[in-house]
Design a protein around this motif. Sequence first.
Motif, mmCIF file in Angstrom:
data_model
loop_
_atom_site.group_PDB
_atom_site.id
_atom_site.type_symbol
_atom_site.label_atom_id
_atom_site.label_comp_id
_atom_site.label_asym_id
_atom_site.label_seq_id
_atom_site.Cartn_x
_atom_site.Cartn_y
_atom_site.Cartn_z
ATOM 1 N N ILE A 1 0.832 -1.200 0.000
ATOM 2 C CA ILE A 1 0.000 0.000 0.000
ATOM 3 C C ILE A 1 0.868 1.252 0.000
ATOM 4 N N GLN A 2 1.954 1.214 0.754
ATOM 5 C CA GLN A 2 2.849 2.357 0.833
ATOM 6 C C GLN A 2 3.455 2.684 -0.532
ATOM 7 N N LYS A 3 3.729 1.645 -1.318
ATOM 8 C CA LYS A 3 4.310 1.861 -2.637
ATOM 9 C C LYS A 3 3.338 2.576 -3.585
ATOM 10 N N LEU A 4 2.058 2.510 -3.246
ATOM 11 C CA LEU A 4 1.050 3.145 -4.091
ATOM 12 C C LEU A 4 0.822 4.604 -3.731
ATOM 13 N N ALA A 5 1.392 5.006 -2.604
ATOM 14 C CA ALA A 5 1.182 6.380 -2.154
ATOM 15 C C ALA A 5 1.900 7.372 -3.072
ATOM 16 N N GLY A 6 1.321 8.527 -3.207
ATOM 17 C CA GLY A 6 1.956 9.569 -4.008
ATOM 18 C C GLY A 6 1.684 9.436 -5.492
ATOM 19 N N THR A 7 2.352 10.264 -6.252
ATOM 20 C CA THR A 7 2.172 10.319 -7.708
ATOM 21 C C THR A 7 2.944 9.198 -8.394
ATOM 22 N N ALA A 8 2.365 8.662 -9.460
ATOM 23 C CA ALA A 8 3.048 7.625 -10.239
ATOM 24 C C ALA A 8 4.348 8.175 -10.802
ATOM 25 N N GLN A 9 5.394 7.375 -10.743
ATOM 26 C CA GLN A 9 6.705 7.849 -11.184
ATOM 27 C C GLN A 9 6.742 8.172 -12.673
ATOM 28 N N LEU A 10 5.912 7.456 -13.450
ATOM 29 C CA LEU A 10 5.845 7.746 -14.884
ATOM 30 C C LEU A 10 4.684 8.676 -15.220
ATOM 31 N N GLY A 11 4.035 9.196 -14.167
ATOM 32 C CA GLY A 11 2.988 10.173 -14.386
ATOM 33 C C GLY A 11 1.686 9.622 -14.914
ATOM 34 N N ASN A 12 1.474 8.305 -14.814
ATOM 35 C CA ASN A 12 0.247 7.709 -15.336
ATOM 36 C C ASN A 12 -0.481 6.987 -14.199
ATOM 37 N N GLU B 67 -10.919 3.700 -0.188
ATOM 38 C CA GLU B 67 -10.454 5.040 -0.561
ATOM 39 C C GLU B 67 -9.105 4.949 -1.278
ATOM 40 N N PRO B 68 -9.103 4.479 -2.513
ATOM 41 C CA PRO B 68 -7.835 4.315 -3.239
ATOM 42 C C PRO B 68 -7.177 5.654 -3.547
ATOM 43 N N THR B 69 -5.861 5.624 -3.615
ATOM 44 C CA THR B 69 -5.152 6.831 -4.030
ATOM 45 C C THR B 69 -5.431 7.084 -5.510
ATOM 46 N N VAL B 70 -5.115 8.280 -5.958
ATOM 47 C CA VAL B 70 -5.438 8.686 -7.336
ATOM 48 C C VAL B 70 -4.744 7.783 -8.358
ATOM 49 N N ASN B 71 -5.496 7.411 -9.399
ATOM 50 C CA ASN B 71 -4.961 6.604 -10.509
ATOM 51 C C ASN B 71 -4.338 5.294 -10.042
ATOM 52 N N THR B 72 -4.964 4.661 -9.044
ATOM 53 C CA THR B 72 -4.470 3.392 -8.502
ATOM 54 C C THR B 72 -5.455 2.259 -8.792
ATOM 55 N N TYR B 73 -4.919 1.124 -9.210
ATOM 56 C CA TYR B 73 -5.742 -0.047 -9.488
ATOM 57 C C TYR B 73 -5.191 -1.245 -8.722
ATOM 58 N N LEU B 74 -6.101 -2.015 -8.138
ATOM 59 C CA LEU B 74 -5.719 -3.229 -7.419
ATOM 60 C C LEU B 74 -6.340 -4.432 -8.121
ATOM 61 N N LEU B 75 -5.521 -5.432 -8.391
ATOM 62 C CA LEU B 75 -5.973 -6.661 -9.036
ATOM 63 C C LEU B 75 -5.748 -7.812 -8.071
ATOM 64 N N LEU B 76 -6.836 -8.389 -7.573
ATOM 65 C CA LEU B 76 -6.759 -9.511 -6.644
ATOM 66 C C LEU B 76 -7.117 -10.789 -7.391
ATOM 67 N N LEU B 77 -6.328 -11.836 -7.183
ATOM 68 C CA LEU B 77 -6.554 -13.105 -7.848
ATOM 69 C C LEU B 77 -6.785 -14.186 -6.796
ATOM 70 N N THR B 78 -7.668 -15.123 -7.100
ATOM 71 C CA THR B 78 -7.903 -16.206 -6.161
ATOM 72 C C THR B 78 -8.511 -17.425 -6.845
ATOM 73 N N SER B 79 -8.159 -18.592 -6.318
ATOM 74 C CA SER B 79 -8.803 -19.839 -6.733
ATOM 75 C C SER B 79 -9.803 -20.283 -5.677
ATOM 76 N N ARG B 80 -9.867 -19.518 -4.575
ATOM 77 C CA ARG B 80 -10.777 -19.856 -3.468
ATOM 78 C C ARG B 80 -11.483 -18.574 -3.007
ATOM 79 N N LYS B 81 -12.449 -18.173 -3.768
ATOM 80 C CA LYS B 81 -13.130 -16.912 -3.485
ATOM 81 C C LYS B 81 -13.781 -16.917 -2.111
#
Length: 296
Positions: free
Chosen positions: A93-104, A130-144
């Motif tokens: 989560i901490q890595k997602l904080a702030g502005t994207a390094q490539l600006g996207n 409450e996601p940070t701006v321009n942030t996407y989370l992809l969760l994967l599971t075989s056991r929903k």
Amino acid sequence: MMPGWLRPLLLKFTDRLRLRSLHHALLLSGIAGTGKRVLATALAKTILCKQVSDEGSCGQCQSCLLFEAGNHPDYHQLVSEKQLGVDAVRGGIQKLAGTAQLGNNKVLVIPDADTMTEAASNALLKTLEEPTVNTYLLLLTSRKTALLPTILSRCEKHDIPLPAEQTVIDWLAAQGMTDVTPATIKAYGYAPYTVLDSLQEGAEGLSFTGYQQGIADLMGNKESPRSLAVRWQEHAVQVVKWLQSDAHEKYIRTLHSDDYLASLKCQQASVQLQHPGVNKAVILTGVLSVFSVNPL
């Protein structure tokens, strides 16, 4: 190239991304071997791409080149051999904080979301809400069902479809795996990547062909239940699953009580094998004895 059964989902996500209507938290679920990670990787690359087309990522922009090189600064994965703890999730989560390094955009992928501890799941909740701006989370599971209801309720859920038998055969042929039988595909639950892994040279584990030969030797009195069980004990769960499928299909054809009891024995063994510390060889010996011409 994206496999045919995954392509419609990728195109759907791509279209929504371009329309700025892609949900910030996607849960991709389905049995192991259907290609969840393949889809998530392609989607992450598309989300990060600076020149997204109708087909997905362009493959040529700086973002795509960094992604392919494995060092994109705005792409992160949380991977753990066992449970995924709270510290790992907080770090992601901490890595997602702030502005994207490539600006996207920024993307965080959790390949085995069902391995999150309760504390880790709770730590993720605020970001899902409450996601940070321009942030996407992809969760994967075989056991929903192993995920907390609070996690499920905050994600947009998508089930990865099982491809048709012929689709799997055609795809495997394109990977150089010809002469794959329908029985083998069925044995691995029609999961293409699981079938591919079992067929590739040097693949670890017990192949379905090896299983068939072992059962033939057992029925032909060339192998004993005990010796076969000792050799197969590390694959006991898979072997029992195959045996149960065989017994069930035979019972459907014959309606003999012996075949029903064999299927029931497999079902009981499957439950026993879920307990840690059990003697897999002993349990498997008992099951194989039901299928042997000379039990024990």
